[in-house]
Design a protein around this motif. Structure first.
Motif, mmCIF file in Angstrom:
data_model
loop_
_atom_site.group_PDB
_atom_site.id
_atom_site.type_symbol
_atom_site.label_atom_id
_atom_site.label_comp_id
_atom_site.label_asym_id
_atom_site.label_seq_id
_atom_site.Cartn_x
_atom_site.Cartn_y
_atom_site.Cartn_z
ATOM 1 N N ALA A 23 0.835 -1.206 0.000
ATOM 2 C CA ALA A 23 0.000 0.000 0.000
ATOM 3 C C ALA A 23 0.869 1.255 0.000
ATOM 4 C CB ALA A 23 -0.933 -0.011 1.204
ATOM 5 N N ILE A 24 1.943 1.250 0.769
ATOM 6 C CA ILE A 24 2.854 2.399 0.801
ATOM 7 C C ILE A 24 3.508 2.601 -0.558
ATOM 8 C CG2 ILE A 24 5.037 3.243 1.781
ATOM 9 C CD1 ILE A 24 4.148 1.978 4.445
ATOM 10 N N VAL A 25 3.991 1.520 -1.151
ATOM 11 C CA VAL A 25 4.646 1.611 -2.459
ATOM 12 C C VAL A 25 3.658 2.111 -3.516
ATOM 13 C CG1 VAL A 25 5.673 0.237 -4.320
ATOM 14 C CG2 VAL A 25 6.456 -0.057 -1.975
ATOM 15 N N LEU A 26 2.442 1.605 -3.527
ATOM 16 C CA LEU A 26 1.450 2.059 -4.502
ATOM 17 C C LEU A 26 1.072 3.521 -4.286
ATOM 18 C CD1 LEU A 26 -0.892 -1.060 -4.799
ATOM 19 C CD2 LEU A 26 0.795 -0.245 -6.449
ATOM 20 N N GLY A 27 0.976 3.939 -3.037
ATOM 21 C CA GLY A 27 0.676 5.342 -2.737
ATOM 22 C C GLY A 27 1.770 6.274 -3.225
ATOM 23 N N VAL A 28 3.018 5.914 -2.950
ATOM 24 C CA VAL A 28 4.151 6.726 -3.401
ATOM 25 C C VAL A 28 4.215 6.733 -4.925
ATOM 26 C CG1 VAL A 28 6.679 6.853 -3.426
ATOM 27 C CG2 VAL A 28 5.473 6.434 -1.289
ATOM 28 N N SER A 29 3.937 5.621 -5.563
ATOM 29 C CA SER A 29 3.938 5.554 -7.030
ATOM 30 C C SER A 29 2.874 6.467 -7.617
ATOM 31 C CB SER A 29 3.704 4.120 -7.505
ATOM 32 O OG SER A 29 4.741 3.285 -7.100
ATOM 33 N N ALA A 30 1.703 6.478 -7.030
ATOM 34 C CA ALA A 30 0.630 7.347 -7.524
ATOM 35 C C ALA A 30 1.025 8.819 -7.396
ATOM 36 C CB ALA A 30 -0.659 7.073 -6.754
ATOM 37 N N ILE A 31 1.652 9.183 -6.298
ATOM 38 C CA ILE A 31 2.102 10.562 -6.110
ATOM 39 C C ILE A 31 3.173 10.910 -7.140
ATOM 40 C CG2 ILE A 31 3.373 12.092 -4.534
ATOM 41 C CD1 ILE A 31 1.885 10.623 -2.235
ATOM 42 N N LEU A 32 4.122 10.030 -7.349
ATOM 43 C CA LEU A 32 5.196 10.291 -8.307
ATOM 44 C C LEU A 32 4.668 10.410 -9.731
ATOM 45 C CD1 LEU A 32 8.106 8.069 -6.944
ATOM 46 C CD2 LEU A 32 7.861 10.555 -6.838
ATOM 47 N N LEU A 33 3.711 9.575 -10.105
ATOM 48 C CA LEU A 33 3.139 9.677 -11.449
ATOM 49 C C LEU A 33 2.424 11.009 -11.639
ATOM 50 C CD1 LEU A 33 1.809 6.060 -12.131
ATOM 51 C CD2 LEU A 33 3.716 7.231 -13.232
ATOM 52 N N GLY A 34 1.720 11.468 -10.620
ATOM 53 C CA GLY A 34 1.070 12.777 -10.694
ATOM 54 C C GLY A 34 2.090 13.895 -10.854
ATOM 55 N N GLN A 35 3.192 13.791 -10.136
ATOM 56 C CA GLN A 35 4.245 14.800 -10.248
ATOM 57 C C GLN A 35 4.898 14.776 -11.626
ATOM 58 O OE1 GLN A 35 5.107 17.222 -8.047
ATOM 59 N NE2 GLN A 35 3.285 16.561 -6.957
ATOM 60 N N LEU A 36 5.083 13.598 -12.187
ATOM 61 C CA LEU A 36 5.665 13.495 -13.531
ATOM 62 C C LEU A 36 4.769 14.151 -14.568
ATOM 63 C CD1 LEU A 36 7.169 9.881 -13.512
ATOM 64 C CD2 LEU A 36 8.402 12.050 -13.580
ATOM 65 N N LYS A 37 3.451 13.978 -14.441
ATOM 66 C CA LYS A 37 2.521 14.630 -15.363
ATOM 67 C C LYS A 37 2.606 16.144 -15.230
ATOM 68 C CE LYS A 37 -0.884 10.931 -15.732
ATOM 69 N NZ LYS A 37 -2.260 10.522 -15.446
ATOM 70 N N THR A 38 2.726 16.630 -14.008
ATOM 71 C CA THR A 38 2.844 18.068 -13.781
ATOM 72 C C THR A 38 4.129 18.614 -14.389
ATOM 73 O OG1 THR A 38 1.595 17.872 -11.728
ATOM 74 C CG2 THR A 38 2.935 19.850 -11.995
ATOM 75 N N ILE A 39 5.218 17.902 -14.199
ATOM 76 C CA ILE A 39 6.500 18.330 -14.749
ATOM 77 C C ILE A 39 6.441 18.336 -16.272
ATOM 78 C CG2 ILE A 39 8.921 17.648 -15.013
ATOM 79 C CD1 ILE A 39 8.774 16.726 -12.059
ATOM 80 N N LYS A 40 5.825 17.336 -16.863
ATOM 81 C CA LYS A 40 5.702 17.284 -18.323
ATOM 82 C C LYS A 40 4.859 18.458 -18.821
ATOM 83 C CE LYS A 40 6.585 15.177 -22.137
ATOM 84 N NZ LYS A 40 7.922 15.258 -22.674
ATOM 85 N N GLY A 41 3.793 18.790 -18.085
ATOM 86 C CA GLY A 41 2.970 19.943 -18.454
ATOM 87 C C GLY A 41 3.760 21.239 -18.370
ATOM 88 N N MET A 42 4.638 21.355 -17.388
ATOM 89 C CA MET A 42 5.481 22.545 -17.272
ATOM 90 C C MET A 42 6.452 22.628 -18.445
ATOM 91 S SD MET A 42 6.112 22.530 -13.145
ATOM 92 C CE MET A 42 7.634 23.425 -13.263
ATOM 93 N N GLU A 43 6.984 21.506 -18.847
ATOM 94 C CA GLU A 43 7.895 21.481 -19.985
ATOM 95 C C GLU A 43 7.177 21.954 -21.249
ATOM 96 O OE1 GLU A 43 10.065 18.140 -22.782
ATOM 97 O OE2 GLU A 43 9.833 17.706 -20.654
ATOM 98 N N ASN A 44 5.963 21.439 -21.463
ATOM 99 C CA ASN A 44 5.185 21.857 -22.623
ATOM 100 C C ASN A 44 4.877 23.346 -22.562
ATOM 101 O OD1 ASN A 44 5.214 19.183 -23.388
ATOM 102 N ND2 ASN A 44 3.103 18.791 -22.838
ATOM 103 N N SER A 45 4.600 23.847 -21.360
ATOM 104 C CA SER A 45 4.283 25.259 -21.174
ATOM 105 C C SER A 45 5.481 26.144 -21.529
ATOM 106 C CB SER A 45 3.853 25.509 -19.732
ATOM 107 O OG SER A 45 3.548 26.851 -19.528
ATOM 108 N N VAL A 46 6.662 25.739 -21.107
ATOM 109 C CA VAL A 46 7.864 26.518 -21.398
ATOM 110 C C VAL A 46 8.128 26.545 -22.901
ATOM 111 C CG1 VAL A 46 10.382 26.536 -21.125
ATOM 112 C CG2 VAL A 46 8.917 26.183 -19.144
ATOM 113 N N ILE A 47 7.969 25.433 -23.565
ATOM 114 C CA ILE A 47 8.201 25.386 -25.014
ATOM 115 C C ILE A 47 7.172 26.247 -25.732
ATOM 116 C CG2 ILE A 47 8.194 23.874 -27.042
ATOM 117 C CD1 ILE A 47 9.367 21.674 -25.177
#
Length: 139
Positions: A23-47
């Motif tokens: 449960a801890i590993v899945l929770g941390v994975s879900a948080i990290l995936l959300g952060q990766l999507k946010t970072i990718k959106g920021m990259e697209n925004s900068v471009i």
């Protein structure tokens, strides 16, 4: 009889600990995936922002060279694109001011009586699904 009931306790505790760790590993994975999507959106925004900035620079260059146009078609820069519009504007008075002695160049305003004192350059940069816009004013 008490030894009979204690035999499965270690197996039961192991399973409980494994479920908690999973449960801890899945929770941390879900948080990290959300952060990766946010970072990718920021990259697209900068471009997209840099594409819009490229459009502004092109229009400013043309304005200072005296060969600008009211609008520029969609122009691609790699995978990004930008569109630019140059219009007469008067800050604080809407798009046009009448009777101003410093008028915009002829042909930029759809209204021939528009004598706005500024040029507004609007540029919209697009990259994938992301759009960013910039407006600059030239006096």
């Amino acid at each position: 009889m008490s030894k009979f009931y204690q035999r499965g306790v270690s197996l039961y505790l192991t399973i409980i600990i494994m479920v908690i760790l999973l449960a801890i590993v899945l929770g941390v994975s879900a948080i990290l995936l959300g952060q990766l999507k946010t970072i990718k959106g920021m990259e697209n925004s900068v471009i997209a922002f840099y594409a819009a900035e490229t459009g502004i620079e092109e229009a400013l260059y043309d304005i200072y060279e005296g060969k600008f146009q009211p609008s520029y078609p969609q122009t691609f820069v790699g995978d990004a694109s930008y569109e630019v519009k140059v219009v007469c504007c008067q800050e604080g008075a809407g798009d046009c001011a009448w009777g101003d002695s410093n008028s915009c160049p002829v042909g930029l305003s759809p209204d021939p009586l528009c004598l706005a004192s500024h040029l507004c350059v609007d540029s919209v940069g697009t990259y994938r699904e992301t759009k960013r816009a910039i407006r600059t004013t030239i006096k």
